[in-house]
Design an enzyme around this catalytic site. Structure first.
Site, PDB file in Angstrom:
ATOM      1  N   GLU A  22       7.130  89.605  25.611  1.00  0.00           N
ATOM      2  CA  GLU A  22       5.981  88.626  26.243  1.00  0.00           C
ATOM      3  C   GLU A  22       4.768  88.523  25.655  1.00  0.00           C
ATOM      4  OE1 GLU A  22       6.386  86.508  29.222  1.00  0.00           O
ATOM      5  OE2 GLU A  22       8.511  86.985  28.918  1.00  0.00           O
ATOM      6  N   SER A  79      44.514  63.824  40.789  1.00  0.00           N
ATOM      7  CA  SER A  79      45.052  62.573  41.453  1.00  0.00           C
ATOM      8  C   SER A  79      43.837  61.795  42.521  1.00  0.00           C
ATOM      9  CB  SER A  79      46.217  62.981  42.181  1.00  0.00           C
ATOM     10  OG  SER A  79      47.400  63.311  41.380  1.00  0.00           O
TER      11      SER A  79
END
Length: 482
Positions: free
Chosen positions: A108, A384
């Site tokens: 960081e 389908s």
């Protein structure tokens, strides 16, 4: 005899002009530098004074922010995104492993121990990368600035907010030691799944105390602040592992760990602890996770932490009765096939109001809390169920066909595409074709009305198909991406 005195006078005059010009340039530059230095000193003093003022006005008042509240379709509260009291467990400096602090700093804020709250070198590096990328790709905030923002500031993004953040960071550095700042930061940082602080996060993700964490677990935690929702191992184990690798690489490059340690820690696969379901108390987690993701898409400049502690009200279309029913059915093992191995047969479900598209309930899968993967959002082939979307629906809309229209059902090839149907080749009505989910009539129908007609109809329903989907196989739900 010719005299050179006029030439001598002109030469002397030119030298004097050059000397005066040089002197003017020197004094001009000198005073410019002096003014710049004075302005810089005044600006720095104003930053310090502003930060000191904010700290004095908020002495010992470390505001954690208000939790954002989520409401259902009736305006009733269903949950909070940041329950800090139940999801925070502070750790003393002596409890935090040195390796964890090194991992966080390496990831960081590499110059954390060198700067005084503002890392000018880091800011410069970030600006260069932003200019090259022509967008904001690199953050320049130090750990102290992140802490300042979390403690005192709102989520508004503007110059004055950033300047105030910097002034508070400098003031914090003047009043606190680096150890105190880092400890406070690690106890306040949001680490996903509604958890704040590394102590609570270690317990949730690994069911361990801080002192018992392994290197790969430390690197996993250190990688989360950049994106708690994206990089926590419950929601996204693969991305978390990838981010862990970045942290380990940074630690290796900075001489914190050896190459062998790095490779071993990179290779570990995450397995959630057995009691993680009991660790999570929030209800409707799949739906709420979806809400958070959508909110962050709507507000791309806001971080998840800012959303969670910003005190916002989020109104949703959640139907609590439907959501409870879905979760109850997914918790009932008798509703699912028995698995042939230790992996449960999975499923997903969405209840939607077809009149307006409002999502009323979501089941992300069985044991969603443990897995964190919302299977309702994973792209799959529609199969389908897509036949009415691109074949029968658009055919009916043309007005040339009705549900009683007899469709061709003979086995044939459409170019190189040869669909099959195991239920015979006798001509069949459209309503029977839908009922029996026949393949050949659906492909014949789409070929008859044309691909463009079928795709246009799907687009009107909000289903965007790509150019790669422009083929007859879409009649049977064979899409490129699903």
């Amino acid at each position: 005899m010719v005299s050179d005195k006029p030439n001598s006078r002109r030469a002397n005059s030119t030298k004097k002009k050059k000397k005066r010009s040089s002197r003017k340039w020197f004094f001009g530059l000198f005073f410019t530098v002096v003014i710049a230095i004075v302005c810089g000193i005044i600006g720095y003093l104003l930053i310090i004074l502003n930060g000191e003022r904010i700290l004095s006005e908020n002495a010992d008042k470390f505001v954690l922010g208000e939790p954002t509240i989520i409401y259902d379709m009736n305006g009733q509260e269903v949950g909070q995104l940041a329950d800090q009291q139940n999801n925070r467990d502070s750790a003393e400096y002596s409890e935090i492993p040195k390796l964890l602090m090194q991992a966080v700093v390496a990831t960081e804020d590499q110059r954390f121990y060198e700067h005084s709250g503002i890392d000018l070198i880091g800011v410069g590096r970030a600006l260069v990368k932003d200019v090259i990328a022509r967008s904001a790709v690199e953050g320049g905030s130090t750990i102290t600035q992140q802490l300042a923002k979390n403690m005192f500031l709102t989520s508004d993004k503007n110059f004055f907010r950033k300047a105030t953040e910097a002034s508070i960071a400098v003031a914090l550095e003047n009043k606190m030691t680096k150890e105190e700042i880092l400890t406070m930061y690690l106890n306040r940082i949001y680490l996903g799944q509604g958890v704040y602080g590394i102590k609570a996060a270690a317990k949730l993700y690994f069911d361990k105390d801080l002192k018992d964490l392994d290197l790969w677990e430390i690197a996993t935690l250190a990688g989360m602040p950049k994106g708690p929702s994206k990089y926590n191992p419950i929601s996204n184990p693969d991305l978390s592992k990838e981010r862990r690798g970045v942290v380990l690489q940074l630690m290796y490059q900075q001489g914190i760990i050896t190459e062998s340690e790095m490779e071993q820690a990179k290779a570990v696969d995450y397995e959630p602890p057995a009691n993680i379901e009991q660790s999570k108390k929030q209800q409707y987690l799949a739906f709420i996770d979806y809400v958070v993701d959508e909110a962050l898409q709507v507000m791309p400049n806001m971080t998840e932490e800012e959303l969670r502690i910003g005190g916002y009200s989020i109104y949703t279309t959640l139907n609590q009765q439907a959501q409870r029913a879905v979760e109850a059915e997914f918790a009932d093992d008798s509703n699912f096939e028995k698995s042939v191995d230790d992996q449960k047969v999975q499923g997903a479900m969405v209840i939607m109001d077809h009149s307006d598209g409002a999502i009323q309930a979501i089941a992300g899968g069985r044991d969603y809390v443990r897995k964190g993967l919302n299977r309702a959002l994973v792209k799959r082939q529609p199969g389908s169920s897509f036949k009415p979307i691109v074949a029968y629906g658009p055919a009916l809309e043309t007005g040339d066909y009705t549900p009683q229209t007899v469709l061709a059902n003979d086995k044939k090839c459409f170019g190189s595409y040869c669909p099959s149907d195991s239920k015979g080749t006798t001509p069949i009505t459209m309503i029977e074709a839908v009922k029996e989910s026949r393949n050949l009539p659906a492909v014949w129908m789409l070929n008859t009305i044309g691909l463009n007609t079928g795709i246009k109809f799907a687009n009107k329903l909000g289903i965007e198909l790509t150019d790669q989907d422009k083929n007859l196989s879409i009649a049977l739900g064979g899409l490129t991406e699903g």
